[in-house]
Write a protein that holds these residues in place. Structure first.
Motif, PDB file in Angstrom:
ATOM      1  N   TYR A 144       0.837  -1.202   0.000  1.00 48.34           N
ATOM      2  CA  TYR A 144       0.000   0.000   0.000  1.00 48.34           C
ATOM      3  C   TYR A 144       0.870   1.250   0.000  1.00 48.34           C
ATOM      4  N   SER A 145       0.588   2.160  -0.913  1.00 44.52           N
ATOM      5  CA  SER A 145       1.339   3.416  -0.983  1.00 44.52           C
ATOM      6  C   SER A 145       0.401   4.593  -1.214  1.00 44.52           C
ATOM      7  N   GLY A 146      -0.814   4.470  -0.700  1.00 43.04           N
ATOM      8  CA  GLY A 146      -1.823   5.479  -0.961  1.00 43.04           C
ATOM      9  C   GLY A 146      -1.777   6.664  -0.011  1.00 43.04           C
ATOM     10  N   ARG A 147      -2.860   7.412   0.018  1.00 41.05           N
ATOM     11  CA  ARG A 147      -2.937   8.670   0.740  1.00 41.05           C
ATOM     12  C   ARG A 147      -2.939   8.510   2.257  1.00 41.05           C
ATOM     13  N   TRP A 148      -3.387   7.383   2.736  1.00 39.29           N
ATOM     14  CA  TRP A 148      -3.572   7.206   4.180  1.00 39.29           C
ATOM     15  C   TRP A 148      -2.663   6.093   4.708  1.00 39.29           C
ATOM     16  N   ARG A 149      -1.389   6.179   4.331  1.00 38.95           N
ATOM     17  CA  ARG A 149      -0.455   5.114   4.663  1.00 38.95           C
ATOM     18  C   ARG A 149      -0.349   4.904   6.176  1.00 38.95           C
ATOM     19  N   ARG A 165     -14.650  11.016   0.699  1.00 42.85           N
ATOM     20  CA  ARG A 165     -13.392  11.461   1.298  1.00 42.85           C
ATOM     21  C   ARG A 165     -13.635  12.261   2.576  1.00 42.85           C
ATOM     22  N   ALA A 211     -10.063   2.702   2.627  1.00 41.20           N
ATOM     23  CA  ALA A 211      -8.936   3.515   2.166  1.00 41.20           C
ATOM     24  C   ALA A 211      -8.476   3.080   0.780  1.00 41.20           C
ATOM     25  N   ILE A 212      -8.371   1.776   0.555  1.00 39.01           N
ATOM     26  CA  ILE A 212      -7.906   1.281  -0.747  1.00 39.01           C
ATOM     27  C   ILE A 212      -8.917   1.595  -1.842  1.00 39.01           C
ATOM     28  N   ASP A 232      -8.843   5.348  -2.491  1.00 40.49           N
ATOM     29  CA  ASP A 232      -7.614   5.649  -3.243  1.00 40.49           C
ATOM     30  C   ASP A 232      -7.767   5.294  -4.716  1.00 40.49           C
ATOM     31  N   ASP A 233      -8.246   4.088  -4.986  1.00 38.97           N
ATOM     32  CA  ASP A 233      -8.367   3.620  -6.369  1.00 38.97           C
ATOM     33  C   ASP A 233      -9.309   4.516  -7.170  1.00 38.97           C
ATOM     34  N   ASN A 287      -7.741   7.967  -7.755  1.00 39.04           N
ATOM     35  CA  ASN A 287      -6.681   7.871  -8.772  1.00 39.04           C
ATOM     36  C   ASN A 287      -7.263   7.711 -10.167  1.00 39.04           C
TER      37      ASN A 287
END
Length: 619
Positions: free
Chosen positions: A230-235, A558, A601-602, A605-606, A609
């Protein structure tokens, strides 16, 4: 603090992948069971401040402030004390246990002065078997030994051999407790190691050895965290939730406990006080998908093995081939009893251990189990012939039994009803079974499975849809809404853009959402057989975020997600519910909530993006 109790949210979690402990912001360990999550407590003042037992370490008096944090990327908890004379730290962790069941567990508590000078008062007051078993204490220069029935707990002092003797300041009490005072100056480190199941003789543990245990534990957790994709906004939030899920895993079996605690109330002073130290088929199934989304395939496979074992041994009973929950080793015996001698957290009696809901009929678990098995198969974890035969037996049973009243996902105690969510997940069970059979050419009564899947679909559309409410509802024939149905689009039963689904989402928003927080259902409109009310369900709020994101209501999703993050505690941990005041209620931390946080979160994020990518292409 209220009547001797800190808030539920005023705690952090440590553990060794076989058991765990809660550490309060005032330096008190007030919940610790050993050798397993579901073992009787050694410290339990979380549920009875006078009788439960504790380990406390804090400066004398009340002239200090406290701060609490995790050592980065680990499950090592640091409680900092800020006084007029200096700053001190209490560092708590449990070295990771082996992957075989063990009675040997260590809890390390290091105290050190980082600035100036500081004094610590230490009190060791164990109460074995939920305070029902008396103990004997033997004190030596190197620590103490506690014996209660077959349980032996050893306390060893951390100090260098050439440092002053502390024996003269070890003060045993008539109740079998132990007190110790420490005066430290900048750079000094002392502490204790509690050990169950090991050598009953205490020993002096050199500071260098304690430091090695710390370093090894840091290395384990940082290596594990580094496997995440995971490398998204809410790591930070996702990472903490992943560590929490790992802490709630019983490594020898792969089982995931719903929470490490028992008896914490869903309503202060109420009776909704359940034991969550067990593995639900539902939670274990959801964890498979969530952990694979983070790249933790070995953990997902371990949970899958636990699940496959339950499927393979399914023997059938009055409530079907699968129980809804098991002990972490797969034992189905979860008989419920009340700890009559304990007052409960802030007077919330009764305190229950065991869980009487284990004998309920909850049909949704078959869909969740089949979803997990299908996801594992898609990731390359194949199904052998014995496993496939077990699956066909379960689906054949379900074909005969899906169309009946049940207790439902929320484990109500008000009688069986025709819950829409249960039917929805039965649809999932057949749908995934059909996909598995056709993908691999497995022998199966496909015509029958397809017929039952389609019957369920038609029934939900006819009876689960309420034309007056313009929404899918909790149960047939009633207008009550239910947040569990937020999963309808997630499992593919409806499109996230279907007008019926969008109307349902709007109805849920109007009735069950309170400034981003989501109630499970309205208990006044749908009596559940229990007295009192409850707070909003943290799991449901994250399901709502996921549903909004899938329907491209991204700004709302969000904002709801960001608001929900403010309700987490200072460490990013969540209990089951949130009260009207914003206080966390229910067992803590709850695995289901952290699973849903990661998924939300995932998904968000997807979708964000994808929208950004479309926008760039449009330019």
């Amino acid at each position: 603090m209220t009547n001797g109790y800190l808030g539920i949210a005023e705690h952090g979690l440590i553990g060794d992948l076989q058991t765990s402990a809660l550490v309060a912001t005032d330096g008190t360990i007030d919940w610790f069971c050993s050798p397993r999550f579901d073992s009787p407590s050694i410290f339990g003042s979380l549920l009875d401040s006078a009788r439960g037992g504790h380990l406390s370490t804090r400066p004398p008096g009340d002239g200090y402030e406290t701060k609490q944090l995790y050592f980065p990327d680990t499950a090592i908890l640091i409680t900092r004390f800020l006084t007029e004379d200096g700053v001190g730290e209490v560092i708590d962790f449990m070295p990771v246990a082996s992957e075989t069941p063990s009675a040997d567990h260590r809890l390390v508590r290091v105290v050190r002065c980082v600035r100036g000078k500081i004094e610590f008062d230490f009190e060791m007051a164990p109460r074995f078997d939920y305070g029902r078993l008396a103990h004997e204490m033997t004190v030596s220069d190197d620590g103490a030994t506690y014996r209660a029935g077959d349980t032996v707990l050893t306390l060893s002092l951390i100090r260098d051999p050439d440092q002053e003797q502390l024996a003269e300041r070890l003060a045993p009490s008539d109740e079998g407790d132990l007190r110790l005072s420490l005066s430290l100056v900048e750079g000094q480190m002392r502490g204790v190691i509690l050990e169950t199941g090991g050598d009953p003789s205490p020993r002096v543990v050199p500071v260098a050895e304690a430091q090695r245990l710390f370093d090894d534990t840091v290395q384990f957790w940082q290596d594990w965290v580094g496997q995440s994709t995971y490398s998204g906004r809410w790591r930070e939030q996702v990472q903490r939730s992943a560590i929490t899920l790992k802490l709630l895993t019983y490594a020898p079996s792969g089982g995931l406990v719903a929470a490490p605690t028992a008896g914490l109330p869903e309503q202060l002073g109420g009776e909704r006080n359940w034991d969550y130290r067990f593995t639900w088929v539902r939670d274990a199934s959801f964890s498979v998908t969530t952990l694979m989304r983070l790249g933790y395939f070995s953990e997902a496979a371990a949970f899958g093995q636990w699940l496959k074992a339950r499927v393979a041994e399914a023997a059938g009973s009055s409530t079907g081939p699968l129980n809804i929950m098991y002990r972490i080793d797969g034992d189905p015996n979860l008989s419920e009893e009340v700890l009559d001698g304990w007052e409960g957290y802030r007077g919330s009696f009764p305190v229950r251990i065991g869980n009487g809901a284990a004998g309920q009929l909850q049909l949704d678990i078959y869909g969740e189990a089949m979803e997990a098995i299908w996801k594992l198969d898609s990731a390359g974890f194949g199904i052998g012939q014995p496993g496939w035969l077990a699956i066909t037996r379960i689906l054949d049973w379900l074909a005969e039994n899906w169309d009946q009243p049940e207790e439902g996902i929320w484990e109500t105690r008000g009688g069986r009803k025709d819950f829409t969510y249960g039917r929805l997940m039965c649809w999932v069970a057949f749908d995934r079974g059909i996909r598995l059979a056709t993908a691999h050419g497995r022998p199966a009564p496909l015509a029958r499975w397809i017929t039952e899947r389609d019957r369920i679909y038609t029934q939900i559309m006819e009876k689960g849809w309420n034309t007056e409410r313009r929404a899918f509802v909790q149960q047939y024939g009633e207008p009550v809404l239910d947040a569990s149905l937020l999963k309808m689009a997630q499992v593919g039963f409806v499109s996230p853009y279907d007008p019926m689904w969008l109307d349902t989402l709007t109805a849920i928003e109007a009735e069950l959402v309170s400034d981003s927080l989501v109630y499970r259902y309205d208990p006044d409109a749908s009596p559940d057989g229990l007295r009192g009310s409850e707070g909003t369900f943290s799991l449901c709020t994250f399901l709502y975020v996921d549903a909004l994101a899938r329907s491209d209501r991204l700004d709302e999703a969000r904002l709801t997600f960001e608001k929900m993050l403010t309700y987490g505690n200072h460490l990013g941990l969540y209990s089951e519910e949130i009260a009207l005041t914003g206080e966390q209620l229910g067992n803590f931390p709850q695995a289901f909530t952290h699973l849903a946080l990661i998924d939300a979160a995932i998904t968000l994020d997807d979708r964000l993006n994808a929208t950004a990518s479309r926008s760039r292409r449009g330019r």
